[in-house]
Design an enzyme around this catalytic site. Structure first.
Site, mmCIF file in Angstrom:
data_model
loop_
_atom_site.group_PDB
_atom_site.id
_atom_site.type_symbol
_atom_site.label_atom_id
_atom_site.label_comp_id
_atom_site.label_asym_id
_atom_site.label_seq_id
_atom_site.Cartn_x
_atom_site.Cartn_y
_atom_site.Cartn_z
ATOM 1 N N ASP A 204 24.494 33.709 -3.454
ATOM 2 C CA ASP A 204 24.610 33.640 -4.918
ATOM 3 C C ASP A 204 25.924 32.933 -5.220
ATOM 4 O O ASP A 204 26.931 33.201 -4.560
ATOM 5 C CB ASP A 204 24.586 35.037 -5.539
ATOM 6 C CG ASP A 204 24.285 34.975 -7.027
ATOM 7 O OD1 ASP A 204 23.196 35.413 -7.433
ATOM 8 O OD2 ASP A 204 25.153 34.451 -7.786
ATOM 9 N N THR B 274 9.736 33.624 -11.239
ATOM 10 C CA THR B 274 8.548 33.424 -12.074
ATOM 11 C C THR B 274 8.587 32.018 -12.658
ATOM 12 O O THR B 274 9.480 31.682 -13.425
ATOM 13 C CB THR B 274 8.523 34.480 -13.193
ATOM 14 O OG1 THR B 274 8.538 35.746 -12.565
ATOM 15 C CG2 THR B 274 7.279 34.350 -14.050
ATOM 16 N N GLU C 230 6.748 38.121 -7.744
ATOM 17 C CA GLU C 230 7.345 39.451 -7.649
ATOM 18 C C GLU C 230 6.802 40.352 -8.755
ATOM 19 O O GLU C 230 6.685 39.918 -9.892
ATOM 20 C CB GLU C 230 8.865 39.282 -7.825
ATOM 21 C CG GLU C 230 9.632 40.540 -7.680
ATOM 22 C CD GLU C 230 9.271 41.259 -6.405
ATOM 23 O OE1 GLU C 230 9.485 40.694 -5.322
ATOM 24 O OE2 GLU C 230 8.737 42.396 -6.482
ATOM 25 N N ASN D 65 1.870 40.114 -16.248
ATOM 26 C CA ASN D 65 2.870 40.552 -17.222
ATOM 27 C C ASN D 65 2.377 40.361 -18.658
ATOM 28 O O ASN D 65 2.613 41.197 -19.523
ATOM 29 C CB ASN D 65 4.190 39.798 -17.007
ATOM 30 C CG ASN D 65 5.073 40.516 -16.004
ATOM 31 O OD1 ASN D 65 4.669 41.546 -15.447
ATOM 32 N ND2 ASN D 65 6.245 39.995 -15.757
ATOM 33 N N CYS E 251 11.861 40.152 -18.441
ATOM 34 C CA CYS E 251 10.584 39.575 -17.991
ATOM 35 C C CYS E 251 9.550 39.399 -19.100
ATOM 36 O O CYS E 251 9.147 38.267 -19.396
ATOM 37 C CB CYS E 251 9.992 40.438 -16.884
ATOM 38 S SG CYS E 251 10.964 40.350 -15.381
ATOM 39 N N LYS F 142 10.056 36.744 -21.983
ATOM 40 C CA LYS F 142 10.143 35.370 -21.481
ATOM 41 C C LYS F 142 8.846 34.937 -20.798
ATOM 42 O O LYS F 142 8.418 33.796 -20.942
ATOM 43 C CB LYS F 142 11.353 35.329 -20.554
ATOM 44 C CG LYS F 142 11.298 34.560 -19.328
ATOM 45 C CD LYS F 142 12.630 34.638 -18.641
ATOM 46 C CE LYS F 142 12.596 35.382 -17.345
ATOM 47 N NZ LYS F 142 11.664 34.920 -16.346
ATOM 48 N N LYS G 279 14.892 49.863 -21.212
ATOM 49 C CA LYS G 279 14.096 51.026 -20.803
ATOM 50 C C LYS G 279 15.022 51.946 -20.016
ATOM 51 O O LYS G 279 16.139 51.547 -19.659
ATOM 52 C CB LYS G 279 12.896 50.606 -19.971
ATOM 53 C CG LYS G 279 13.240 50.016 -18.627
ATOM 54 C CD LYS G 279 11.982 49.764 -17.828
ATOM 55 C CE LYS G 279 12.339 49.375 -16.419
ATOM 56 N NZ LYS G 279 11.177 49.142 -15.583
HETATM 57 C C1 UDX Z 1 7.968 44.119 -15.745
HETATM 58 C C2 UDX Z 1 6.677 44.310 -14.926
HETATM 59 O O1 UDX Z 1 6.207 45.653 -15.100
HETATM 60 C C3 UDX Z 1 6.947 44.009 -13.470
HETATM 61 O O2 UDX Z 1 5.723 44.094 -12.738
HETATM 62 C C4 UDX Z 1 7.510 42.578 -13.348
HETATM 63 O O3 UDX Z 1 7.834 42.261 -12.020
HETATM 64 C C5 UDX Z 1 8.748 42.427 -14.224
HETATM 65 O O4 UDX Z 1 8.435 42.781 -15.571
HETATM 66 P P1 UDX Z 1 10.215 45.499 -16.198
HETATM 67 O O5 UDX Z 1 10.524 44.444 -17.203
HETATM 68 O O6 UDX Z 1 11.271 45.906 -15.228
HETATM 69 O O7 UDX Z 1 8.932 45.057 -15.309
HETATM 70 O O8 UDX Z 1 9.817 46.820 -16.983
HETATM 71 P P2 UDX Z 1 8.501 47.630 -17.386
HETATM 72 O O9 UDX Z 1 8.606 48.991 -16.833
HETATM 73 O O10 UDX Z 1 7.269 46.895 -17.103
HETATM 74 O O11 UDX Z 1 8.726 47.754 -18.960
HETATM 75 C C6 UDX Z 1 8.821 46.614 -19.811
HETATM 76 C C7 UDX Z 1 9.048 47.030 -21.233
HETATM 77 O O12 UDX Z 1 7.857 47.555 -21.799
HETATM 78 C C8 UDX Z 1 10.112 48.090 -21.457
HETATM 79 O O13 UDX Z 1 10.896 47.735 -22.582
HETATM 80 C C9 UDX Z 1 9.315 49.350 -21.713
HETATM 81 O O14 UDX Z 1 10.027 50.280 -22.468
HETATM 82 C C10 UDX Z 1 8.117 48.789 -22.463
HETATM 83 N N1 UDX Z 1 6.901 49.620 -22.385
HETATM 84 C C11 UDX Z 1 6.296 49.846 -21.188
HETATM 85 C C12 UDX Z 1 6.328 50.121 -23.559
HETATM 86 O O15 UDX Z 1 6.860 49.908 -24.661
HETATM 87 N N2 UDX Z 1 5.176 50.843 -23.477
HETATM 88 C C13 UDX Z 1 4.536 51.084 -22.298
HETATM 89 O O16 UDX Z 1 3.483 51.730 -22.305
HETATM 90 C C14 UDX Z 1 5.131 50.585 -21.105
#
Ligand code: UDX
Length: 455
Positions: A32, A123, A152, A231, A283, A286, A343
């Site tokens: 990095d 991605t 991923e 996603n 994620c 975007k 989250k």
């Molecule tokens: C996500 C994908 O789940 C993962 O597979 C990918 O590799 C990267 O993007 P991440 O962004 O880390 O992962 O978080 P994730 O747990 O999926 O939550 C994304 C957002 O959705 C959070 O802000 C969460 O609070 C929100 N969420 C999730 C909801 O509002 N409601 C739900 O039912 C689930």
């Protein structure tokens, strides 16, 4: 002899993957260009919060298999497989900015062995692999590069368990031998997964006993499209739940009950149907805008994803409006916002809807004090300047009339609401429907959820 790996880009994905491969005994350089980040990793820690990662970094360094560096020269010449995990931020128009992708590919090609397996974990839009293939062929004709897409799926806050016990590993490419060598890395990881989980001290529940890793081998373009499609569909589920939540509010139904009933249908499933302040992070926002943009480039109008984006953006303001309806004007009212991370379980506040809730309250001229156990620092620059960031939950809730639970951290869910200040709190706004309403209302405090019938 086992393949040597170099991971380019030490972000959430790169560092987690490097630490896990290193703990599986695979010699893994992690490059990095950010000296500060590499210094922290060399010191045996992750530079961001992710449960279990500090332990894996420390143990990888001790084994001598994790080799963090800022220098491509240290890492690339000996590597058989280079895995690109660099960032793909979005451009102002929503299209993905692929500058780092191309920079990393060129920097690698300059120093690589004559036969290289180049794996794309970042991605990227469908078609990027072909475009990079042209770059390798035209600018580095002496190199023989096999390009493999290995998207991923790890989530922040459960990154290690998701990598070790994920639902599937997708590997796509036109060279069968290169695909087999990439799959072999995951097979090595698979044989060590229980001991790696134990080193990280993560709880994995039933997943630990799951059968061996499920590998999905596809064409290059299908692999590229699987990631963003997954996603986008999850984002769609959340926005769908939030749309029905708005109806439930008007119709006096409870969205949690509705989705529990709906989600029992195996064809639908309960996951990602939790209504609330919407999705954020590095994620979903975007990936959705990137998918819309690449579809446009192909002449395909994905307006269903545009609608999902609009619903998502509306949720923080919708919740603040619900509170306003209940409290009357919010102007001058003391309001606590608990949680700023996008989250629970992460210090990441990128595009966090919790920050948007705080800012929307500031816009209503409420006197906002915000607190997050891990994300204060990262959220700070995105907060409206009138929002006060405080270091403790007690400071945030002192004399507050309204308490917004904006991120579902366990410490907020388990709070003893009877002790919440000395009677100033009139109601709690549960922005993620994470609380049991009775725990609040039995203390004479009002409860307001999202899609819970404006209770
Ligand atoms: C996500 C994908 O789940 C993962 O597979 C990918 O590799 C990267 O993007 P991440 O962004 O880390 O992962 O978080 P994730 O747990 O999926 O939550 C994304 C957002 O959705 C959070 O802000 C969460 O609070 C929100 N969420 C999730 C909801 O509002 N409601 C739900 O039912 C689930």
């Amino acid at each position: 002899m086992q393949n040597r790996v170099a991971i380019v880009g030490g972000g959430y994905v790169g560092l987690t993957t490097a630490a896990i491969f290193a703990n599986a005994g695979i010699t893994t350089h992690m490059v990095d260009i950010d000296e500060k980040k590499i210094e922290v990793v060399k010191g045996g820690k992750s530079y961001f919060y992710e449960a279990g990662l500090d332990q894996l970094v420390a143990s990888g360094l001790k084994k001598g298999t994790l080799l963090p560096t800022t220098s491509y020269e240290d890492a690339i010449p000996e590597a058989d497989i280079v895995i690109s995990c660099v960032g793909t931020p979005d451009n102002p128009d929503g299209s993905p900015n692929l500058k780092y992708i191309y920079d990393a590919a060129r920097a690698t090609a300059k120093l690589a062995k004559s036969q290289l397996i180049f794996v794309q974990k970042s991605t990227v839009p469908v078609g990027t692999g072909d475009a990079l293939g042209e770059v390798f062929k035209n600018e580095f004709p002496e190199l023989e590069v096999s390009y493999v897409s290995n998207p991923e799926f790890l989530r922040e806050s459960s990154a290690i368990a998701d990598t070790l016990f994920g639902d599937r590993v997708v590997v796509g490419g036109d060279c069968a031998q290169a695909v087999t060598q990439v799959v072999a890395l995951y097979k090595v990881m698979d044989t060590h997964k229980k001991e790696i989980a134990a080193t990280a001290a993560i709880t994995t529940g039933a997943k630990e006993d799951a059968h061996e890793v499920k590998v999905v081998e596809t064409s290059l373009k299908s692999a590229e499209l699987i990631k963003v499609t997954a996603n986008a569909f999850l984002a769609l589920k959340i926005s769908f739940a939030n749309s029905i939540a708005k109806l439930a509010d008007e119709a006096h139904a409870d969205i949690n009950e509705v989705m529990d009933g709906v989600g029992l249908d195996n064809r639908i499933g309960r996951a990602f149907l939790n209504a609330g302040r919407g999705y954020g992070g590095g994620c979903f926002p975007k990936d959705v805008s990137g998918l819309i943009s690449v579809a446009n480039d192909h002449g395909v109008d994905l307006h269903i994803m545009g609608a999902a984006t609009e619903v998502n953006a509306s949720m923080p303001g919708y919740i603040v409006n619900l509170a306003k309806e209940k409290a009357g004007s919010l102007e001058g009212k003391k309001v606590a916002v608990l949680g700023l991370a996008f989250k629970a379980g992460t210090s990441d506040a990128r595009k966090s809807p919790a920050v948007a809730v705080a800012n929307s309250l500031a816009h209503e001229k409420a006197e906002v004090r915000a607190y997050d156990p891990y994300a204060n620092e990262e959220a700070g620059p995105d907060l409206n300047r009138t929002v006060s960031l405080v270091d403790t939950l007690d400071e945030a809730t002192k004399d507050a009339e309204l308490v917004f639970i904006a991120t579902d951290w366990p410490e907020f869910k388990e709070l003893d609401y009877s002790k919440l200040d000395n009677g100033s709190v009139k109601f709690v706004v549960d922005c993620m429907n994470a609380l049991e309403p009775e725990k609040i209302t039995k203390n004479g405090i009002g409860y307001l959820g999202v899609g819970r019938g404006k209770s």
